[in-house]
Design an enzyme around this catalytic site. Structure first.
Site: not given
Length: 394
Positions: A85, A107, A374
């Site tokens: 991210k 969000e 991830s």
């Protein structure tokens, strides 16, 4: 493809009150994306602050145990803040700063995007507010604390299913309220144009690194790249620089929850159909009346009823495959990698690993699979323990 469209998908399905904001963002991105100063500043942030490049790790024990293709892991879990991210967030917050914004909102589902946004906001000295479904604040309490520690205000969203889709809706409503000083750091390759392109471009560092790293290690391309898919940012980042390499299978692993043949699933490509939601045309899980259906996954980060429009296009054209992976399969892979390589993956990433565990034994030993890890799984340990009937805390 026309601007903002991926085949039939994409577009800008937003109210008039948001058109100025998305137009402003598109103009700023076109101005800065290839600007040498912007690129240099972002590269320095990624390398010096976010700990890139992330390693491409040969999982020798997994490879030997499965007995087929070589398995490499792209270690996005080793990035600063613990997931992929941060790649997108640093790019968007730097862009917001160039646009003169003083406040960012986001969000989050599993909390990793919220933590990354709060981190970048602290670094750049900006206000930050994060919207998170009430259900997710409870199952990802550690990340809620991290966001608050970093100076962000966290809003627990109670509407709808109180999960990721409702957090997105709340963030969009807040953006409408304060467009002048606020940038919405959307966390995935979804939403109205230009977000799917912006997020894809910032995340494409993943596939660029995989290609260069694997050439150094093996002198060739992988045979398959596998990543989990909710909205789809880590997968699109891992896929992007391989789209033109037709010999490379691109495999997205959706959250099937308790089964793609049940109502408790979030496998959008497997069960969904075309629709319009959150500013884009794509595939969505819908009920018989065409309303967005409630979805379920043990993974807060994959618990979304849609998929990014570029993924929808990759599916339509047959360039990428999308497969369902159940909670039980993902939890098994979570435990397997932890016990085999000493790497605790995010439960989201474990969906991708679970499918790699299925296909690697069917492939010859000269084949290569790259699995995108991830994020890291410390945030998930309490939830997985509960899933197995164990409480970590009294």
């Amino acid at each position: 493809m026309s601007k903002g469209r991926f085949g039939a998908h994409g577009g800008q399905y937003v109210p008039e009150t948001l058109m100025n904001a998305v137009t402003e963002l598109e103009a700023a991105y076109e101005k800065y994306k290839d600007d040498p100063g912007f690129v240099s500043e972002l590269t320095e942030l990624l390398n010096g602050y976010a700990n890139r490049p992330s390693p491409l790790y040969y999982a020798a024990k997994v490879t030997d145990d499965l007995g087929g293709a070589k398995v490499y892991l792209k270690r996005e879990d080793m990035n600063f803040t613990g997931s992929h991210k941060i790649n997108n967030v640093l790019g968007q917050v730097l862009l917001a700063k160039k646009m003169g914004k003083t406040r960012v909102i986001a969000e989050t589902g599993a909390g990793q995007h919220g933590v990354a946004t709060a981190t970048a906001a602290a670094l750049f000295g900006m206000e930050c507010e994060v919207f998170m479904g009430r259900t997710d604040t409870e199952r990802q309490a550690l990340n809620v604390y991290k966001m608050r520690l970093l100076g962000a205000k966290v809003h627990a969203v109670d509407s709808g299913t109180a999960t990721l889709k409702d957090a997105v809706s709340a963030a969009m409503r807040e953006w409408v309220r304060r467009i002048s000083d606020t940038h919405y750091v959307l966390g995935s390759v979804m939403g109205p144009h230009p977000f799917p392109t912006v997020v894809r471009d910032f995340q494409s560092v993943i596939s660029r690194e995989i290609k260069a790293q694997l050439y150094r290690k093996e002198g060739r391309l992988p045979d398959a790249v596998i990543a989990c898919v909710g909205g789809g940012s880590n997968a699109m980042g891992a896929f992007y620089h391989f789209i033109g390499d037709k010999s490379v299978r691109l495999i997205g692993c959706e959250a099937a929850g308790r089964g793609a043949d049940t109502f408790e699933t979030a496998a959008t490509i497997t069960t969904g159909r075309p629709g319009i939601f959150h500013g884009m045309k794509s595939y969505f899980c819908q009920d018989d009346c065409g309303q967005i259906a409630p979805v379920y996954s043990i993974s807060a980060g994959l618990d979304y009823p849609g998929i990014g429009p570029e993924h929808a296009w990759l599916y339509d054209t047959g360039r990428a495959e999308y497969v369902p992976v159940t909670d039980e399969e993902a939890v098994g892979a979570f435990e397997y990698l932890s016990g085999t390589e000493g790497i605790i993956p995010a439960i989201e990433s474990a969906h991708a690993l679970a499918y790699a565990m299925k296909i690697a034994p069917t492939m010859s030993k000269d084949k290569i699979i790259v699995v995108n890890i991830s994020g890291r799984g410390d945030k998930d340990c309490a939830a997985i323990a509960r899933y197995r009937g164990e409480e970590l805390y009294d």
